[in-house]
Design a protein around this motif. Structure first.
Motif, short mmCIF file in Angstrom:
data_model
loop_
_atom_site.label_atom_id
_atom_site.label_comp_id
_atom_site.label_asym_id
_atom_site.label_seq_id
_atom_site.Cartn_x
_atom_site.Cartn_y
_atom_site.Cartn_z
N GLY A 1 0.82 -1.21 0.00
CA GLY A 1 0.00 0.00 0.00
C GLY A 1 0.85 1.25 0.00
N PRO A 2 0.27 2.38 -0.41
CA PRO A 2 1.03 3.64 -0.46
C PRO A 2 1.63 4.04 0.88
CG PRO A 2 -1.06 3.85 -1.65
CD PRO A 2 -1.10 2.53 -0.93
N GLY A 3 0.84 3.91 1.96
CA GLY A 3 1.32 4.30 3.28
C GLY A 3 2.56 3.53 3.70
N PRO A 4 2.50 2.17 3.71
CA PRO A 4 3.68 1.40 4.08
C PRO A 4 4.88 1.65 3.17
CG PRO A 4 1.72 0.03 4.18
CD PRO A 4 1.31 1.33 3.57
N ALA A 5 4.64 1.83 1.87
CA ALA A 5 5.75 2.07 0.95
C ALA A 5 6.47 3.37 1.31
CB ALA A 5 5.24 2.15 -0.48
N THR B 1 10.35 3.70 2.92
CA THR B 1 11.34 4.48 2.18
C THR B 1 11.95 5.57 3.07
OG1 THR B 1 10.15 4.09 0.10
CG2 THR B 1 11.74 5.90 0.15
N VAL B 2 11.11 6.27 3.80
CA VAL B 2 11.60 7.32 4.69
C VAL B 2 12.52 6.72 5.76
CG1 VAL B 2 10.94 9.03 6.43
CG2 VAL B 2 9.64 8.85 4.29
N ALA B 3 12.14 5.56 6.29
CA ALA B 3 12.96 4.91 7.31
C ALA B 3 14.33 4.51 6.76
CB ALA B 3 12.23 3.68 7.86
N VAL B 4 14.35 3.98 5.54
CA VAL B 4 15.63 3.58 4.92
C VAL B 4 16.49 4.81 4.66
CG1 VAL B 4 16.67 2.63 2.83
CG2 VAL B 4 14.76 1.45 3.91
N LEU B 5 15.89 5.90 4.21
CA LEU B 5 16.65 7.12 3.98
C LEU B 5 17.24 7.65 5.28
CD1 LEU B 5 17.63 9.49 2.27
CD2 LEU B 5 15.38 10.55 2.54
N GLU B 6 16.44 7.70 6.33
CA GLU B 6 16.93 8.20 7.63
C GLU B 6 18.07 7.32 8.15
OE1 GLU B 6 13.33 8.24 9.86
OE2 GLU B 6 12.77 10.28 9.24
N ARG B 7 17.95 6.01 8.00
CA ARG B 7 19.01 5.10 8.45
C ARG B 7 20.29 5.31 7.65
NH1 ARG B 7 17.07 0.01 7.12
NH2 ARG B 7 18.47 -0.08 5.32
N THR B 8 20.15 5.48 6.32
CA THR B 8 21.32 5.67 5.47
C THR B 8 22.01 6.99 5.77
OG1 THR B 8 20.13 4.43 3.75
CG2 THR B 8 22.12 5.59 3.09
N VAL B 9 21.25 8.02 6.10
CA VAL B 9 21.83 9.30 6.50
C VAL B 9 22.68 9.12 7.76
CG1 VAL B 9 21.31 11.61 7.36
CG2 VAL B 9 20.07 10.71 5.39
N ARG B 10 22.15 8.36 8.72
CA ARG B 10 22.90 8.11 9.96
C ARG B 10 24.17 7.31 9.66
NH1 ARG B 10 17.64 7.05 11.92
NH2 ARG B 10 18.02 4.81 11.77
N GLU B 11 24.06 6.31 8.79
CA GLU B 11 25.24 5.50 8.45
C GLU B 11 26.32 6.34 7.78
OE1 GLU B 11 23.70 2.41 6.00
OE2 GLU B 11 22.83 1.27 7.66
N ALA B 12 25.89 7.36 7.06
CA ALA B 12 26.85 8.24 6.38
C ALA B 12 27.51 9.22 7.33
CB ALA B 12 26.14 8.99 5.26
#
Length: 389
Positions: free
Chosen positions: A116-120, A124-135
């Motif tokens: 569904g649109p909401g979970p997608a 995506t936002v969660a993966v972006l936030e995690r990748t920002v932290r990893e960087a």
């Protein structure tokens, strides 16, 4: 009329920053040589740029000379952090980089059609936030996003379009709302052309057309050094181009019957079946795998038939724009390589008197993400360095 002292300083500073970006860390002496400025002027601008936090000492020369070694200056790369996203029907890929475009972290998130649109959006936002932290980034300055839809050139917003998953529009809106960063949207084919022009098959070309060959088809237009988007952002929507051999015509509601029906992924797979070319058991887009296999196996009949199809679209663009060069981009263009490009060029020469070279894209599907990062970097540097004068 000579420039005022403040304007002259701004021009000199921007020139030095552009040289430090393009040439790498430099000594004051090298800056003097490259800019043609006097030694005192270079010393002043280096001091100003250091005080602003844009430039720092990154080392010393190793040359043997009397006195201390010369200091080497470079742009402070962590002055701003960037992100780039490539949003596709099947998922999202993203990278986080520093101000110079050096990739610090990356990730990919598949999105199932049943999601569904909401979970997608949340994933995506969660993966972006995690990748920002990893960087190791504390906050993002600019985010470049590539999408398959049309971008309104007046507002920079994603336009309503049929065929896009519902979560695309919701994700873009959510990122713009949540991120404390500038968000720059661009059509995926336009971004691929930017990447091919800066780091791929169209290096140093001011005028060319990038023909995108992936799940669907599209075109991006570089004319006189500028990316041309059209009045409504729809320049290059070549999938809707009426062409012979489709058995129908496209409409305002869909590109079936247009060039998409000859050159889209499904059409290439159907053509391969017609010529008895089997799809290999390989990861990635099926059409690209088929074309790569056909090139390796020397499937001349299939490759010639595909080249004639692609030449139809290329001829229409060439007859109107006379770009001099067509780059076959996307996964299929990369898979076909020089072999497919040569066949398309030969077929194209039979359809138009205008000399048009055809080149295989060098970046494939990765061009969209590369272009999104280049666009984000340009936007960030324009703000951080100051506008070019």
């Amino acid at each position: 009329m000579p420039a005022s002292p403040s304007t002259a300083r701004a021009i000199n500073d921007r020139l030095a920053l552009e040289l430090l970006q393009s040439e790498g860390p430099l000594t004051a002496g090298q800056l003097k040589t490259l800019t043609g400025l006097s030694r005192p002027t270079v010393a002043d601008l280096v001091e100003r740029l250091q005080a602003s936090g844009l430039v720092g000492v990154v080392g010393e020369t190793g040359a043997r000379r009397r006195g201390p070694n010369a200091r080497v200056y470079g742009i402070v790369a962590d002055r701003a952090h960037l992100a780039a996203l490539d949003i596709r029907t099947e998922g999202v890929s993203l990278v986080v980089a520093d101000l110079l475009g050096e990739i610090l972290a990356e990730a990919a998130l598949p999105v199932d059609r049943d999601t569904g649109p909401g979970p997608a959006v949340e994933r995506t936002v969660a993966v972006l936030e995690r990748t920002v932290r990893e960087a190791g980034a504390t906050r993002l300055h600019t985010v470049g996003i590539g999408v398959p839809g049309l971008i309104d050139p007046a507002t920079g917003e994603l336009r309503d379009a049929t065929g896009l998953p519902a979560w695309h529009r919701l994700l873009v809106a959510e990122l713009q709302k949540r991120l404390p960063a500038r968000v720059v949207l661009e059509n995926e084919t336009n971004l691929a052309a930017v990447a091919e022009q800066r780091a791929g098959a169209a290096r140093h070309r001011d005028t060319f057309v990038c023909l995108w060959l992936g799940h669907g088809v599209g075109a991006a237009l570089f004319l006189d050094g500028r990316l041309r988007r059209g009045a409504s952002g729809g320049a290059g929507e070549i999938g809707f181009l009426p062409v012979p051999g489709t058995g129908g015509l496209p409409s305002a509601h869909g590109c079936d019957g247009g060039f998409h029906s000859l050159a889209g992924s499904a059409a290439i797979c159907a053509l391969a079946e017609e010529y008895g070319v089997k799809a290999p058991d390989a990861p990635g887009p099926a059409a690209a795998a088929i074309v790569a296999e056909a090139v390796a196996a020397g499937e001349d009949a299939f490759l010639d038939a595909l080249a004639r199809r692609l030449a139809l679209g290329a001829a229409a663009v060439a007859s109107v724009l006379d770009p001099g060069c067509v780059v076959l981009g996307g996964e299929v263009g990369l898979a076909g390589g020089a072999e497919l490009a040569a066949r398309v060029e030969s077929a194209l020469a039979e359809l138009t008197p205008l000399a048009t070279r055809v080149r295989a894209g060098e970046l494939g599907g990765a061009a969209v993400l590369r272009g999104a990062l280049l666009t984000a970097r340009d936007a960030a540097q324009e703000e951080v360095f100051g506008p070019a004068l």
